[in-house]
Design a protein around this motif. Structure first.
Motif, mmCIF file in Angstrom:
data_model
loop_
_atom_site.group_PDB
_atom_site.id
_atom_site.type_symbol
_atom_site.label_atom_id
_atom_site.label_comp_id
_atom_site.label_asym_id
_atom_site.label_seq_id
_atom_site.Cartn_x
_atom_site.Cartn_y
_atom_site.Cartn_z
ATOM 1 N N THR A 236 0.828 -1.319 -0.383
ATOM 2 C CA THR A 236 0.074 0.230 -0.241
ATOM 3 C C THR A 236 1.193 1.043 0.003
ATOM 4 O O THR A 236 0.119 2.566 -0.023
ATOM 5 N N TYR A 237 1.972 1.082 -0.097
ATOM 6 C CA TYR A 237 2.994 2.767 -0.060
ATOM 7 C C TYR A 237 3.068 3.065 -0.880
ATOM 8 O O TYR A 237 3.148 4.412 -0.045
ATOM 9 N N THR A 239 0.237 4.362 -2.698
ATOM 10 C CA THR A 239 -0.733 4.707 -2.449
ATOM 11 C C THR A 239 -1.220 5.902 -1.268
ATOM 12 O O THR A 239 -2.044 6.312 -1.106
ATOM 13 N N THR A 240 -0.468 5.763 0.135
ATOM 14 C CA THR A 240 -0.664 6.294 1.394
ATOM 15 C C THR A 240 0.824 7.182 1.453
ATOM 16 O O THR A 240 0.391 7.505 2.468
ATOM 17 N N ARG A 241 1.640 7.168 0.313
ATOM 18 C CA ARG A 241 3.143 8.071 0.815
ATOM 19 C C ARG A 241 2.381 9.263 0.885
ATOM 20 O O ARG A 241 3.571 10.269 1.575
ATOM 21 N N ASN A 242 1.836 9.906 0.523
ATOM 22 C CA ASN A 242 1.946 11.426 0.315
ATOM 23 C C ASN A 242 0.517 11.731 1.459
ATOM 24 O O ASN A 242 0.241 13.207 1.764
ATOM 25 N N GLN A 243 -0.121 10.636 2.069
ATOM 26 C CA GLN A 243 -1.114 11.579 3.304
ATOM 27 C C GLN A 243 -0.301 12.020 4.492
ATOM 28 O O GLN A 243 1.367 12.022 4.260
ATOM 29 N N ASP A 248 1.514 4.562 10.104
ATOM 30 C CA ASP A 248 1.893 3.823 8.357
ATOM 31 C C ASP A 248 1.400 3.575 7.441
ATOM 32 O O ASP A 248 1.552 2.893 6.488
ATOM 33 N N PHE A 249 0.961 5.000 6.964
ATOM 34 C CA PHE A 249 1.086 5.452 6.075
ATOM 35 C C PHE A 249 2.322 5.484 4.920
ATOM 36 O O PHE A 249 2.371 5.640 3.698
ATOM 37 N N SER A 250 3.346 5.813 5.565
ATOM 38 C CA SER A 250 4.799 5.242 4.633
ATOM 39 C C SER A 250 6.039 4.645 6.016
ATOM 40 O O SER A 250 5.168 3.940 6.770
ATOM 41 N N SER A 357 5.388 14.697 7.537
ATOM 42 C CA SER A 357 5.484 13.669 6.287
ATOM 43 C C SER A 357 6.635 14.321 5.504
ATOM 44 O O SER A 357 6.934 15.772 5.284
ATOM 45 N N HIS A 424 -4.679 17.204 -0.082
ATOM 46 C CA HIS A 424 -3.963 16.131 0.540
ATOM 47 C C HIS A 424 -3.937 16.319 1.927
ATOM 48 O O HIS A 424 -4.354 15.864 3.430
#
Length: 435
Positions: A236-237, A239-243, A248-250, A357, A424
């Motif tokens: 999922t990295y 799709t979530t990395r810009n949260q 767990d988003f990164s 982030s 975002h």
């Protein structure tokens, strides 16, 4: 008995540590004692040209946890870690003399201040053998000479992948060491609390380093890597990395990579094993992509050196000369009091937690350089002081990239704050969290 002095720098680990293995092998081959030492130098104990501590409270706390963890590991060998917190090289030189050091071995770091530390020791007659080990790829395996590595990351990545450059396997951790120098008393055990005092870490933090499993050091680093993969989070990295917030988003590997408690080769080897068992994906590829970015910033330091630290960076455009620093505006930016809600939220998170982030780093950096007309070097110095995962290569490279003074083919990144907030933080949750 004379000794080999092993100087730990940004490699606070036993696994996959070529410099460590070189110093151990030298001591064993010549029948010498072995002395492991960590020295703060200016990077940890000094003050930046912009008047702030180079390592703020969050960085210091995370470092202390890492040093205590390394000391525990070395004591299992019957050794220990000598810690020198003075920025001056003199205590290091005095220790080397007291131990009868005939050689110093340390990792090679291609950044001006770190090279100056080595030069300061050698200028006083202490020979230092440095070993390159902080990159994923071995520079000798690249299809370019050091001076010809492409400045543009995409060209570099495509060249690496087209040439099929292989990443060396991580080295196993040694299991023993030569004796402690007889002339020196062992230092007391290093102590760092497993949990920081209440209130030391903001409960909103996305990297709660005061909680179990998030501490500095090799033990927590390898534990975090294992649990991240076990929960299938690489898939999922991308799709979530810009949260903007959350645990767990990164990957959250960067603080341990920055201190050297985690080896990039060990991280990639674990990722490749994950892919072999559970399949590759865009997300797992993107983690390789990010590790390759980290390498590129290191190779740019080897190629360009001090030019990266000029006000104009690699640019020769006259408008890129250093702007006059507005101290009041800089203080507002650092404190999160610019009046721009998204920027202020990010700067408050950074100050309170030592974490920010990747997306918010770009947003606040862009606003400082392009929105407020600030000197990128001042912003980079504030990040150095605050970030748990400060890495001299990546920090400098990313700030130059945003400012249009580095290797970005688009000539810099000026972000529209309204667009960033809409994309975002459309419901304003992040901005409300850090109001």
């Amino acid at each position: 008995m004379p000794a080999v002095l092993h100087w730990f720098r940004h490699d606070l680990r036993l696994h996959d540590n070529a410099a460590l293995q070189a110093s151990l092998a030298l001591a064993e081959r010549k029948g010498l004692a072995w002395l492991p030492v960590w020295w703060a130098g200016e990077r940890w104990s000094g003050v930046s040209p912009w008047g702030m501590p180079r390592a703020g409270a969050h960085r210091q706390a995370f470092l202390n946890q890492a040093l205590a963890d390394l000391d525990r590991s070395l004591r299992a060998w019957g050794s220990g870690l000598m810690v020198l917190r003075d920025p001056s090289p003199q205590p290091f030189l005095d220790l080397a003399q007291s131990a009868g050091a005939v050689a110093v071995v340390a990792e090679d770091i291609a950044a001006p201040d770190e090279q100056a530390e080595v030069a300061a020791l050698e200028g006083k007659g202490l020979a230092v053998q440095t070993v390159w080990q902080s990159s994923l790829l071995d520079p000798a395996d690249l299809p370019w000479e050091a001076h010809a590595v492409p400045d543009v990351f995409t060209v570099f990545r495509q060249g690496v992948e087209r040439a099929g450059v292989r990443v060396p396997e991580p080295r196993p951790a040694p299991t023993r060491c030569p004796p402690w120098p007889e002339a020196l008393a062992r230092p007391p055990h290093l102590s760092a609390p497993e949990a920081l005092p209440p209130g030391a870490i903001d409960a909103r933090s996305s990297f709660p380093y005061g909680q179990a499993g998030w501490n500095g050091g090799e033990t927590a680093a390898l534990g975090h890597l294992a649990q991240y993969l076990a929960r299938n989070l690489p898939h999922t990295y991308k799709t979530t990395r810009n949260q903007l917030s959350g645990a767990d988003f990164s990957s959250k590997w960067s603080p341990w990579l920055a201190s050297g408690a985690m080896s990039p080769r060990a991280a990639l080897a674990a990722l490749r094993s994950f892919e072999a068992e559970r399949g590759a994906s865009d997300g797992s590829y993107w983690l390789w992509f990010e590790l390759l970015w980290r390498d590129h910033f290191r190779l740019m330091h080897r190629k360009h050196g001090r030019r990266l630290y000029r006000a104009q960076g690699l640019s020769e455009r006259p408008e890129h000369r250093a702007p006059r620093l507005n101290a009041s505006k800089f203080a507002q930016w650092c404190a999160g009091q610019t009046g721009q809600l998204l920027v202020d939220a990010g700067m408050r998170e950074l100050r309170h937690t030592g974490h920010l982030s990747n997306r918010m780093r770009q947003v606040v950096a862009s606003h400082w350089v392009h929105g407020m007309g600030g000197d990128w070097r001042a912003g980079a110095a504030w990040f150095e002081s605050q970030l748990l995962d400060f890495d001299v290569h990546s920090n400098t490279g990313n700030w130059l990239y945003i400012a249009g003074r580095g290797t970005d083919p688009r000539g810099g990144r000026a972000f529209d704050l309204a667009v960033q907030a809409k994309q975002h933080d459309p419901d304003g949750v992040y901005q409300a969290m850090w109001r």
